[in-house]
Design a protein around this motif. Sequence first.
Motif, PDB file in Angstrom:
ATOM      1  N   LYS A  79       0.835  -1.222   0.000  1.00 28.86           N
ATOM      2  CA  LYS A  79       0.000   0.000   0.000  1.00 28.86           C
ATOM      3  C   LYS A  79       0.866   1.267   0.000  1.00 28.86           C
ATOM      4  O   LYS A  79       1.722   1.428  -0.818  1.00 28.86           O
ATOM      5  CB  LYS A  79      -0.977   0.003   1.185  1.00 28.86           C
ATOM      6  N   GLN A  80       0.605   2.164   0.989  1.00 28.62           N
ATOM      7  CA  GLN A  80       1.284   3.458   1.016  1.00 28.62           C
ATOM      8  C   GLN A  80       2.766   3.359   1.380  1.00 28.62           C
ATOM      9  O   GLN A  80       3.507   4.330   1.238  1.00 28.62           O
ATOM     10  CB  GLN A  80       0.583   4.433   1.983  1.00 28.62           C
ATOM     11  N   TYR A  81       3.211   2.172   1.843  1.00 29.14           N
ATOM     12  CA  TYR A  81       4.617   2.024   2.222  1.00 29.14           C
ATOM     13  C   TYR A  81       5.527   1.791   1.017  1.00 29.14           C
ATOM     14  O   TYR A  81       6.739   1.838   1.133  1.00 29.14           O
ATOM     15  CB  TYR A  81       4.782   0.857   3.215  1.00 29.14           C
ATOM     16  N   PHE A  82       4.947   1.528  -0.144  1.00 28.24           N
ATOM     17  CA  PHE A  82       5.754   1.239  -1.335  1.00 28.24           C
ATOM     18  C   PHE A  82       5.665   2.375  -2.346  1.00 28.24           C
ATOM     19  O   PHE A  82       4.585   2.850  -2.673  1.00 28.24           O
ATOM     20  CB  PHE A  82       5.290  -0.067  -2.005  1.00 28.24           C
ATOM     21  N   SER A  83       6.814   2.808  -2.850  1.00 32.25           N
ATOM     22  CA  SER A  83       6.875   3.832  -3.892  1.00 32.25           C
ATOM     23  C   SER A  83       7.664   3.268  -5.061  1.00 32.25           C
ATOM     24  O   SER A  83       8.867   3.011  -4.945  1.00 32.25           O
ATOM     25  CB  SER A  83       7.565   5.092  -3.363  1.00 32.25           C
ATOM     26  N   SER A  84       7.008   3.079  -6.201  1.00 36.89           N
ATOM     27  CA  SER A  84       7.676   2.488  -7.364  1.00 36.89           C
ATOM     28  C   SER A  84       8.759   3.407  -7.935  1.00 36.89           C
ATOM     29  O   SER A  84       9.647   2.954  -8.640  1.00 36.89           O
ATOM     30  CB  SER A  84       6.654   2.155  -8.456  1.00 36.89           C
ATOM     31  N   GLU A  85       8.696   4.694  -7.616  1.00 36.98           N
ATOM     32  CA  GLU A  85       9.716   5.630  -8.104  1.00 36.98           C
ATOM     33  C   GLU A  85      11.044   5.463  -7.374  1.00 36.98           C
ATOM     34  O   GLU A  85      12.101   5.762  -7.926  1.00 36.98           O
ATOM     35  CB  GLU A  85       9.235   7.074  -7.918  1.00 36.98           C
ATOM     36  N   ARG A  86      10.994   4.995  -6.128  1.00 39.43           N
ATOM     37  CA  ARG A  86      12.204   4.933  -5.320  1.00 39.43           C
ATOM     38  C   ARG A  86      12.509   3.554  -4.754  1.00 39.43           C
ATOM     39  O   ARG A  86      13.493   3.392  -4.038  1.00 39.43           O
ATOM     40  CB  ARG A  86      12.089   5.927  -4.156  1.00 39.43           C
ATOM     41  N   MET A  87      11.681   2.565  -5.066  1.00 34.05           N
ATOM     42  CA  MET A  87      11.862   1.246  -4.454  1.00 34.05           C
ATOM     43  C   MET A  87      11.700   0.119  -5.468  1.00 34.05           C
ATOM     44  O   MET A  87      11.046   0.289  -6.498  1.00 34.05           O
ATOM     45  CB  MET A  87      10.815   1.025  -3.359  1.00 34.05           C
ATOM     46  N   ILE A  88      12.301  -0.998  -5.109  1.00 28.53           N
ATOM     47  CA  ILE A  88      12.012  -2.275  -5.763  1.00 28.53           C
ATOM     48  C   ILE A  88      11.678  -3.247  -4.639  1.00 28.53           C
ATOM     49  O   ILE A  88      12.032  -3.007  -3.481  1.00 28.53           O
ATOM     50  CB  ILE A  88      13.207  -2.808  -6.598  1.00 28.53           C
ATOM     51  N   CYS A  89      10.989  -4.324  -4.935  1.00 26.42           N
ATOM     52  CA  CYS A  89      10.765  -5.319  -3.892  1.00 26.42           C
ATOM     53  C   CYS A  89      10.838  -6.713  -4.504  1.00 26.42           C
ATOM     54  O   CYS A  89      10.703  -6.890  -5.711  1.00 26.42           O
ATOM     55  CB  CYS A  89       9.463  -5.087  -3.143  1.00 26.42           C
TER      56      CYS A  89
END
Length: 197
Positions: free
Chosen positions: A170-180
């Motif tokens: 949800k709000q904890y993930f940012s596709s601009e600054r993260m990968i998972c």
Amino acid sequence: MDSSIIGGKEAKPHSRPYMASIQCKNHHTCGGMLIREDYVLTAAHCLNRSVFSSRDHFEVVLGAHDIKKKEKTQQRIPVIKYIRHPMFELNNKMDYSYDIMLLKLKNKAKLNKFVKVMALPKKNGKTPANVKCSIAGWGLKTPNGEQASDVMQEVKLKLQFSFECKNKWKQYFSSERMICSVSDGKHAFCSMTGNKS
């Protein structure tokens, strides 16, 4: 958040010459990467306020495989400046989207076979899903472990699609600054716990 390599294996000694062990009073605190002869890149959450009161004892160890031994390949360099991302300082500490920090070293590292610089990715470069990535470090070896590994561990994990990460985090993930990545239940590179931050 604990720094952990779950279900990994011992890395081939000195196969990752850019890796750094960040230490306070000779105790491994976090991993990092040498990105220039005098700068190490790491996560901002690795340094809590209690560590900041011990700056005189804060060092980076380069060229290490077994951080409990004094290997001839090791270079131990004091840290003289801590540069956290300003948005990490402003945001709630549970927002890891700006969880990045630079450590300026007192002396330049001596580059050789055991100590090398890791090139940063190109600006706006995309990492596609389903690619296998390697993660390495001296993190905890089990989800409920108390002690970090003395020797460098590594694990390979597959990257997730951004939309899958967004659905899960949800709000904890940012596709601009993260990968998972996705864990198969046996292999992972960190462990979230309720009583640690």
